[in-house]
Design a protein around this motif. Structure first.
Motif, PDB file in Angstrom:
ATOM      1  N   THR A   1       9.304  35.763  -8.178  1.00 53.32           N
ATOM      2  CA  THR A   1       8.367  36.890  -8.243  1.00 53.32           C
ATOM      3  C   THR A   1       8.052  37.382  -6.837  1.00 53.32           C
ATOM      4  O   THR A   1       7.802  36.594  -5.924  1.00 53.32           O
ATOM      5  CB  THR A   1       7.073  36.470  -8.954  1.00 53.32           C
ATOM      6  OG1 THR A   1       7.396  36.002 -10.268  1.00 53.32           O
ATOM      7  CG2 THR A   1       6.113  37.637  -9.072  1.00 53.32           C
TER       8      THR A   1
ATOM      9  N   THR B   1       7.248  43.333 -13.423  1.00 51.98           N
ATOM     10  CA  THR B   1       6.934  42.345 -12.392  1.00 51.98           C
ATOM     11  C   THR B   1       8.031  42.413 -11.343  1.00 51.98           C
ATOM     12  O   THR B   1       9.211  42.177 -11.643  1.00 51.98           O
ATOM     13  CB  THR B   1       6.876  40.926 -12.989  1.00 51.98           C
ATOM     14  OG1 THR B   1       5.823  40.871 -13.957  1.00 51.98           O
ATOM     15  CG2 THR B   1       6.614  39.895 -11.912  1.00 51.98           C
TER      16      THR B   1
ATOM     17  N   SER C   1       3.968  37.418 -25.548  1.00 57.12           N
ATOM     18  CA  SER C   1       4.763  36.498 -24.741  1.00 57.12           C
ATOM     19  C   SER C   1       4.588  36.799 -23.262  1.00 57.12           C
ATOM     20  O   SER C   1       4.255  37.924 -22.878  1.00 57.12           O
ATOM     21  CB  SER C   1       6.245  36.589 -25.123  1.00 57.12           C
ATOM     22  OG  SER C   1       6.752  37.884 -24.858  1.00 57.12           O
ATOM     23  N   MET C   2       4.817  35.781 -22.443  1.00 56.22           N
ATOM     24  CA  MET C   2       4.832  35.931 -20.990  1.00 56.22           C
ATOM     25  C   MET C   2       5.909  34.985 -20.451  1.00 56.22           C
ATOM     26  O   MET C   2       5.686  33.786 -20.349  1.00 56.22           O
ATOM     27  CB  MET C   2       3.475  35.601 -20.360  1.00 56.22           C
ATOM     28  CG  MET C   2       3.473  35.755 -18.826  1.00 56.22           C
ATOM     29  SD  MET C   2       1.915  35.241 -18.065  1.00 56.22           S
ATOM     30  CE  MET C   2       0.842  36.564 -18.598  1.00 56.22           C
TER      31      MET C   2
ATOM     32  N   ASN D   1       4.707  47.943 -16.623  1.00 50.36           N
ATOM     33  CA  ASN D   1       4.466  46.513 -16.805  1.00 50.36           C
ATOM     34  C   ASN D   1       5.441  45.638 -16.027  1.00 50.36           C
ATOM     35  O   ASN D   1       5.474  44.422 -16.217  1.00 50.36           O
ATOM     36  CB  ASN D   1       4.560  46.154 -18.300  1.00 50.36           C
ATOM     37  CG  ASN D   1       3.520  46.884 -19.121  1.00 50.36           C
ATOM     38  OD1 ASN D   1       2.398  47.088 -18.676  1.00 50.36           O
ATOM     39  ND2 ASN D   1       3.898  47.290 -20.316  1.00 50.36           N
TER      40      ASN D   1
ATOM     41  N   GLU E   1       6.849  35.362 -14.775  1.00 47.88           N
ATOM     42  CA  GLU E   1       6.280  36.699 -14.920  1.00 47.88           C
ATOM     43  C   GLU E   1       4.764  36.610 -14.817  1.00 47.88           C
ATOM     44  O   GLU E   1       4.167  35.550 -15.026  1.00 47.88           O
ATOM     45  CB  GLU E   1       6.673  37.295 -16.276  1.00 47.88           C
ATOM     46  CG  GLU E   1       8.167  37.451 -16.478  1.00 47.88           C
ATOM     47  CD  GLU E   1       8.688  38.749 -15.889  1.00 47.88           C
ATOM     48  OE1 GLU E   1       7.861  39.555 -15.453  1.00 47.88           O
ATOM     49  OE2 GLU E   1       9.912  38.943 -15.887  1.00 47.88           O
ATOM     50  N   ASN E   2       4.114  37.742 -14.517  1.00 51.96           N
ATOM     51  CA  ASN E   2       2.663  37.744 -14.425  1.00 51.96           C
ATOM     52  C   ASN E   2       2.015  38.786 -15.340  1.00 51.96           C
ATOM     53  O   ASN E   2       0.836  39.077 -15.205  1.00 51.96           O
ATOM     54  CB  ASN E   2       2.209  37.973 -12.972  1.00 51.96           C
ATOM     55  CG  ASN E   2       2.814  39.220 -12.361  1.00 51.96           C
ATOM     56  OD1 ASN E   2       3.190  40.140 -13.070  1.00 51.96           O
ATOM     57  ND2 ASN E   2       2.901  39.253 -11.038  1.00 51.96           N
ATOM     58  N   LYS E   3       2.796  39.337 -16.274  1.00 55.64           N
ATOM     59  CA  LYS E   3       2.262  40.314 -17.211  1.00 55.64           C
ATOM     60  C   LYS E   3       2.728  39.975 -18.625  1.00 55.64           C
ATOM     61  O   LYS E   3       3.863  39.577 -18.834  1.00 55.64           O
ATOM     62  CB  LYS E   3       2.693  41.729 -16.827  1.00 55.64           C
ATOM     63  CG  LYS E   3       2.114  42.181 -15.493  1.00 55.64           C
ATOM     64  CD  LYS E   3       2.553  43.584 -15.141  1.00 55.64           C
ATOM     65  CE  LYS E   3       1.974  44.014 -13.798  1.00 55.64           C
ATOM     66  NZ  LYS E   3       2.426  45.372 -13.400  1.00 55.64           N
ATOM     67  N   MET E   4       1.807  40.157 -19.578  1.00 58.74           N
ATOM     68  CA  MET E   4       2.135  39.864 -20.973  1.00 58.74           C
ATOM     69  C   MET E   4       2.863  41.043 -21.619  1.00 58.74           C
ATOM     70  O   MET E   4       2.682  42.188 -21.211  1.00 58.74           O
ATOM     71  CB  MET E   4       0.854  39.565 -21.765  1.00 58.74           C
ATOM     72  CG  MET E   4       0.144  38.289 -21.367  1.00 58.74           C
ATOM     73  SD  MET E   4      -1.230  37.909 -22.492  1.00 58.74           S
ATOM     74  CE  MET E   4      -2.241  39.383 -22.277  1.00 58.74           C
ATOM     75  N   SER E   5       3.659  40.725 -22.622  1.00 61.86           N
ATOM     76  CA  SER E   5       4.313  41.756 -23.428  1.00 61.86           C
ATOM     77  C   SER E   5       3.931  41.543 -24.892  1.00 61.86           C
ATOM     78  O   SER E   5       3.818  40.407 -25.359  1.00 61.86           O
ATOM     79  CB  SER E   5       5.837  41.691 -23.267  1.00 61.86           C
ATOM     80  OG  SER E   5       6.336  40.453 -23.731  1.00 61.86           O
TER      81      SER E   5
END
Length: 374
Positions: free
Chosen positions: A203, A180, A89-90, A178, A94-98
């Motif tokens: 952000t 943001t 998911s993102m 991770n 946000e600019n980073k995936m989890s």
């Protein structure tokens, strides 16, 4: 020896008898009695099992379960190539995936020689009736999520006292890596009055760093060392009974780099920024509520504080201002308790801290003498 025909005939007769007995039991034996028997049989087998299972719910009442959140982050980094399904998911902005475990998947982890089996369990439940703004009545579907953690019962103390704290530390570290960065601004008055969050965010992508900052090398080094010392000494602040916070007063005309320094500090510490305009806060209780809604490991920026405060009104009420009375060593020399505390917190070694305090007081004394002479 009986023939195959006899064996098949006997098996069919036994199966038929079993079905008849099952039907009679279903009709005659009460449901409560059947449930009681099944529970006792299950309990009997579990008493002989060498394993124990912990259930970690997603929520503890209405609050989030910190252990569940930490395990979700930790296990997302433990997914191996053999895992068939996982969730990516993102969130918006946000600019980073989890990455985390998918529904009803299993993972085996090892900690200090202990084998631990994790299973993510998701069950659909039917929520209460919901009436939409059009007047139509529908039933919303929701989910219940939890983890099952299974391990040998002899390792219960190690899991509770060592494994869970380890998961909390690892998840916190992963969150920081991770993260943001966000810039928070205060919501409008009417939004806060109607129960919405005090802050909204975007952000934060400011490019300023200490490497790009135009500043004297010694001053830059002093600020970086001060920030690192502050971050490392959270437990020390607690031991001496001080709130874990650090204050800086930046002053100067526009364009001299105040905002760039704040951005560099945020990028260096990986801390979010909360931009507070005091003129938008109208009471002490509201200010307290706004400050309590800020996140941990963040920077609170109060811009143009000299323009935001009604100094004339506050001077009319000296009891609200004169909280710390300065100690006077001599005329024109002012040292507050905050100054003393600041010097003592600069080093954990008592002798070095006291030496620094004496040097500070001596410098203030010389400064006062020079001021008198002029």
């Amino acid at each position: 020896m009986p023939s195959a025909k006899t064996i098949v005939s006997t098996a069919a007769s036994v199966a038929a008898s079993a079905m008849v007995i099952r039907s009679i039991a279903r009709e005659l034996v009460p449901h409560e009695l059947k449930l009681f028997v099944l529970m006792n049989i299950r309990g009997l087998f579990e008493s002989f099992s060498s394993e124990i299972t912990l259930i970690i719910d997603q929520f503890d009442g209405l609050a989030s379960n910190q252990i569940y959140r930490a395990a979700d982050i930790y296990l997302g980094n433990k997914i191996s190539p053999s895992t068939k399904m996982f969730r990516v998911s993102m969130p918006e902005k946000e600019n980073k995936m989890s990455i985390s475990m998918a529904k009803n998947q299993e993972i085996v982890d090892h900690f200090d020689g202990v084998k631990l089996k994790w299973k993510q369990v998701t069950r659909q439940v039917e929520s209460t009736q919901y009436v939409s703004y059009t007047g139509q009545s529908t039933k919303m579907q929701s989910e219940i999520r939890y983890f099952n953690l299974t391990f040998h019962k002899q390792h219960k103390d190690k899991v509770l006292n060592s494994y869970f704290p380890y998961i909390l530390r690892k998840s916190k570290s992963a969150q920081e890596e991770n993260k943001t960065l966000k810039l928070y601004s205060l919501n409008q008055d009417h939004a806060r009055r109607f129960g919405l969050d005090s802050w909204h965010w975007i952000t934060f992508n400011h490019p300023a760093t200490f490497d790009t900052l135009a500043m004297e090398a010694e001053l830059k080094k002093m600020i970086i060392e001060d920030l690192e010392r502050f971050v490392k000494r959270k437990d020390y602040y607690r031991r001496v009974g001080k709130a874990w916070k650090r204050g800086y007063l930046l002053y100067g005309p526009p364009g001299t780099g105040k905002s760039s320094l704040i951005a560099a500090m945020s990028n260096y510490l990986n801390f979010d920024i909360y931009d507070l305009e005091l003129s938008a806060v109208h009471s002490n209780s509201e200010l307290r509520r706004v400050l309590l809604s800020t996140g941990n490991r963040s920077i609170l920026v109060v811009e143009d504080i000299d323009c935001s405060l009604e100094l004339e009104d506050r001077q009319a009420q000296p009891t609200t201002v004169n909280v710390l009375k300065p100690l006077r060593t001599m005329q024109n020399v002012r040292v507050t308790p905050a100054d003393v505390g600041e010097q003592l917190l600069k080093n954990e070694d008592p002798e070095i801290a006291l030496k620094g305090l004496l040097e500070f007081l001596n410098a203030k004394l010389i400064e006062g003498c020079e001021s008198q002479a002029s």
